[in-house]
Design an enzyme around this catalytic site. Structure first.
Site, PDB file in Angstrom:
ATOM      1  N   SER A 256       0.833  -1.196   0.000  1.00  0.00           N
ATOM      2  CA  SER A 256       0.000   0.000   0.000  1.00  0.00           C
ATOM      3  C   SER A 256       0.869   1.247   0.000  1.00  0.00           C
ATOM      4  O   SER A 256       2.078   1.182   0.224  1.00  0.00           O
ATOM      5  CB  SER A 256      -0.881   0.017   1.248  1.00  0.00           C
ATOM      6  OG  SER A 256      -0.056   0.206   2.381  1.00  0.00           O
ATOM      7  N   LYS A 257       0.207   2.362  -0.241  1.00  0.00           N
ATOM      8  CA  LYS A 257       0.915   3.646  -0.236  1.00  0.00           C
ATOM      9  C   LYS A 257       1.542   3.854   1.148  1.00  0.00           C
ATOM     10  O   LYS A 257       2.636   4.386   1.282  1.00  0.00           O
ATOM     11  CB  LYS A 257      -0.101   4.744  -0.545  1.00  0.00           C
ATOM     12  CG  LYS A 257       0.549   6.021  -0.980  1.00  0.00           C
ATOM     13  CD  LYS A 257      -0.454   7.075  -1.382  1.00  0.00           C
ATOM     14  CE  LYS A 257       0.228   8.423  -1.312  1.00  0.00           C
ATOM     15  NZ  LYS A 257      -0.643   9.495  -0.893  1.00  0.00           N
ATOM     16  N   ARG A 258       0.820   3.400   2.155  1.00  0.00           N
ATOM     17  CA  ARG A 258       1.321   3.547   3.531  1.00  0.00           C
ATOM     18  C   ARG A 258       2.637   2.799   3.759  1.00  0.00           C
ATOM     19  O   ARG A 258       3.524   3.292   4.444  1.00  0.00           O
ATOM     20  CB  ARG A 258       0.278   3.025   4.533  1.00  0.00           C
ATOM     21  CG  ARG A 258      -0.812   4.007   4.856  1.00  0.00           C
ATOM     22  CD  ARG A 258      -0.734   4.469   6.323  1.00  0.00           C
ATOM     23  NE  ARG A 258      -0.707   3.344   7.254  1.00  0.00           N
ATOM     24  CZ  ARG A 258      -1.772   2.617   7.587  1.00  0.00           C
ATOM     25  NH1 ARG A 258      -2.954   2.904   7.070  1.00  0.00           N
ATOM     26  NH2 ARG A 258      -1.650   1.623   8.445  1.00  0.00           N
ATOM     27  N   GLU A 261       5.284   4.955   2.484  1.00  0.00           N
ATOM     28  CA  GLU A 261       5.544   6.106   3.346  1.00  0.00           C
ATOM     29  C   GLU A 261       6.303   5.688   4.601  1.00  0.00           C
ATOM     30  O   GLU A 261       7.228   6.359   5.041  1.00  0.00           O
ATOM     31  CB  GLU A 261       4.226   6.787   3.724  1.00  0.00           C
ATOM     32  CG  GLU A 261       3.710   7.665   2.595  1.00  0.00           C
ATOM     33  CD  GLU A 261       2.220   7.967   2.715  1.00  0.00           C
ATOM     34  OE1 GLU A 261       1.714   8.677   1.848  1.00  0.00           O
ATOM     35  OE2 GLU A 261       1.569   7.477   3.671  1.00  0.00           O
TER      36      GLU A 261
END
Ligand code: GLU
Length: 490
Positions: A256-258, A261
Site C-alpha cells: 500500500s501507499k502507507r 511512506e
C-alpha cells in the site's frame, strides 16, 4: 489472429507501481508476438475521476518507454478509446441483452436496497440481488408492463442463470468453477445511462478484438460475471491472465501507499503532489522496468539483469507466478545500480542531465566525475551527493573518521606530502606511490597515510579513488585541502 492486448486504467489518481507492472506485462506480450498494445481509459465513474490522472498515466508509460499503438492519444480504428465517449455503444448492447432475456430493468431505489441490506445485516447475512430474491424486488420481471413504461429511471441488471456451474479459465491458474448461486445480478447500466466497469470492460474487449486480458489478480473474482456476459452474447472469450498480487515486504497484505511512506520508498513512478516518484528518486527507467518484470515472473535462469529488449525475447507467459510477489525496495535499488554500471558515463549524462546539473560546470568534467563515481552509485541522486567535494573543499570533517587517525602521524604525512608537492618532488600522478615508499622508511602504514589524505581531500573516509580525485580537483585545491586539514589537526 494477431495478438491485441490492452492496458485499461481508470483515471482515478496516479498510476501506482502495480498498475505500471500490469502495463509492462501487456506491453511485453504485445511486443513478443508483434501484436498491438492498446491504452483504454476506463472513465465510467465520473465521480471518482481525478484531474490530471490521464496525463500522468501517459507520462508514466512514456517514461518507461511504452508508447501505445492505439489509444486516446495515438488514435486507431477501434476507437473511441475513452469509455465515456462510448455510451451509445453500451446502450445498444444492453438492449440486446434485454431482448434476449439475459438482462432486465430494475427500479429499486437506493433506500429500498438499503433497507434490505440492513435487514439482512441484523441476521448476520450479506445482501445480494440475485436469482434467489430478484422476484421480491421492483423490476421488469415483477412489474406489469404498463408500470415499467411509467417508471423512467432504472438500472439494467444482468440476469444470472439459476443453479448453473460457471467455468472460467485463467492461463496462470487453470480452470476455476463457480456456482451461479454465488453471483449477484450485477448492474450493467446505471440510472444515469452510463455503464458499469463490468459491462463496458467486456463490450470493449470484444469490440476491440482483445486476444489476451492481462490484469491484476484483484479482478479474478469478476471473471465469472464477465464470462456470463460473453456467453450471453454468444461471444468467444479472450485468454485471461491475472497477475499475482504485489505484497508488502513482510508478505502480509497488499503493498500500500502507507508501506511506502513508512519505509521511505516511492509507490508511484513519477512525482504526484508531494510524493516523489521512482524517477525523481534516481531510478533509471531500465532499472525500474527490470525490477517490475521480475515481480511475478522469472526467466527460469540465473539471469537477472535484463533490459526490456532482452526480456521481450525471453519472456514466456507460462512462467508467470501464481503466488503473491513480495515487494523488496532494496532489490530494486540493487538492480538499478547494475543498470547504472552498465551505462556509459556520457550516456548517463545525455539521458538524465537533470541529475548532473550541479556536479560541475563543463561537460568534460561532468563525464570524468560520473566515471569516477559510477561504481559507487545505486541511484542517480548519488552522483550529486558523492561529488560535493569536487566543487568545494570540505567545510567540516567527519569526526568519526577523524577519531580513527593518529593525529601526530597524520600531521607528519600531510606535511610531507605538501612539501614534496610544492618542492616539485611529487606530481599529482605520482604522489600516491611516492608516499607509500616514504611510509615504509618512516614506518607509517599505507592505510594510515591514505586515510589521513582522504579525510583532507573529501572530509571523510568514504569516496572514490584518491589519485583520480586529486587530478580532478587540481594542484591548487589539493594543496589548500592539505593545509586546511593540517590547521584542523593542530
Ligand atoms: N479499469 C480497471 C482498473 O483500473 C481495469 C481492469 C481490467 O483490466 O479489466 O484496474
Amino acid at each position: 489472429m494477431s495478438v491485441r492486448v490492452r492496458f485499461a486504467p481508470s483515471p482515478t489518481g496516479p498510476l501506482h507501481i502495480g498498475g505500471l507492472r500490469t502495463a509492462l506485462y501487456n506491453y511485453i506480450l504485445a511486443k513478443k508476438y508483434k501484436g498491438t498494445f492498446i491504452l483504454r481509459i476506463e472513465d465510467t465513474d465520473k465521480k471518482r475521476e481525478v484531474k490530471n490522472s490521464e496525463n500522468y498515466i501517459l507520462n508514466a508509460l512514456s517514461w518507461i518507454g511504452i508508447t501505445p499503438d492505439e489509444g486516446p492519444f495515438s488514435g486507431g480504428s477501434y476507437g473511441p478509446y475513452r469509455q465515456s465517449e462510448r455510451n451509445d455503444i453500451y446502450k445498444k448492447y444492453a438492449n440486446k441483452l434485454i431482448k434476449s432475456n439475459s438482462a432486465y430493468y430494475a427500479f429499486d431505489t437506493e433506500s429500498d436496497l438499503k433497507k434490505e441490506r440492513e435487514k439482512l445485516k441484523k441476521r448476520g447475512e450479506a445482501f445480494k440481488y440475485s436469482s434467489s430474491n430478484r422476484l421480491l424486488f421492483k423490476n421488469s420481471l415483477t412489474l406489469k408492463k404498463e408500470n415499467v413504461l411509467k417508471i423512467k429511471e432504472g438500472v439494467i441488471r444482468l440476469m444470472v442463470p439459476e443453479r448453473e456451474k460457471i467455468q472460467v479459465n485463467d492461463e496462470i491458474r487453470g480452470k476455476i468453477s463457480v456456482s451461479s448461486e454465488e453471483l449477484e445480478d450485477k448492474v450493467l447500466i446505471k440510472a444515469d445511462g452510463s455503464p458499469t466497469y463490468h459491462f463496458a470492460n467486456v463490450i470493449d474487449d470484444y469490440l476491440m478484438n482483445i486476444t489476451h486480458v492481462i490484469r491484476g489478480e484483484e479482478w479474478l473474482p469478476s471473471l465469472p460475471i464477465h464470462k456470463l456476459l460473453y456467453d450471453s452474447f454468444g461471444w468467444d472469450v479472450p485468454k485471461f491472465l491475472h497477475l499475482p498480487l504485489i505484497l508488502n515486504k513482510a508478505g502480509q497484505g497488499k503493498l500500500s501507499k502507507r508501506d511506502g511512506e513508512k519505509e521511505g520508498f516511492p509507490i508511484f513512478p513519477l512525482r504526484w503532489g508531494n510524493s516523489l516518484g521512482y524517477k525523481e528518486t534516481g531510478f533509471l527507467p531500465d532499472g525500474l522496468v527490470n525490477y517490475l518484470v521480475l515481480l511475478g515472473w522469472s526467466p527460469g535462469s540465473d539471469k537477472e539483469i535484463l533490459k526490456i529488449k532482452e526480456t521481450i525475447d525471453i519472456f514466456n507467459e507460462d512462467k508467470i507466478h501464481k503466488g503473491g510477489a513480495r515487494f523488496d525496495f532494496e532489490k530494486a535499488v540493487w538492480l538499478n545500480q547494475k543498470h547504472i554500471q552498465n551505462t556509459e558515463p556520457k550516456e548517463l549524462l545525455n539521458q538524465f542531465p537533470e541529475f548532473f546539473k550541479n556536479i560541475a560546470s563543463d561537460e568534460k568534467l561532468k563525464v570524468s566525475i560520473i566515471s569516477l563515481i559510477k561504481e559507487r552509485a545505486s541511484l542517480l541522486t548519488d552522483f550529486e551527493k558523492e561529488s560535493v567535494f569536487f566543487k568545494s573543499e570540505p567545510r567540516s570533517y567527519d569526526l568519526n573518521s577523524v577519531s580513527k587517525l593518529n593525529k601526530k602521524n597524520a600531521f607528519i604525512v600531510l606535511k610531507h606530502l605538501h612539501d614534496s608537492l610544492t618542492g616539485k618532488n611529487f606530481t599529482l600522478r605520482s604522489w600516491k606511490s611516492e608516499m607509500i615508499d616514504w611510509g615504509k622508511k618512516e614506518r607509517i602504514g599505507t592505510k594510515e597515510i591514505l586515510q589521513a589524505i582522504r579525510i583532507a581531500l573529501v572530509g571523510s573516509l568514504n569516496g572514490p579513488d584518491l589519485v583520480s580525485v586529486s587530478l580532478l580537483i587540481g594542484e591548487v585545491s589539493f594543496l589548500k585541502r592539505l593545509k586546511s586539514f593540517m590547521e584542523f589537526l593542530k
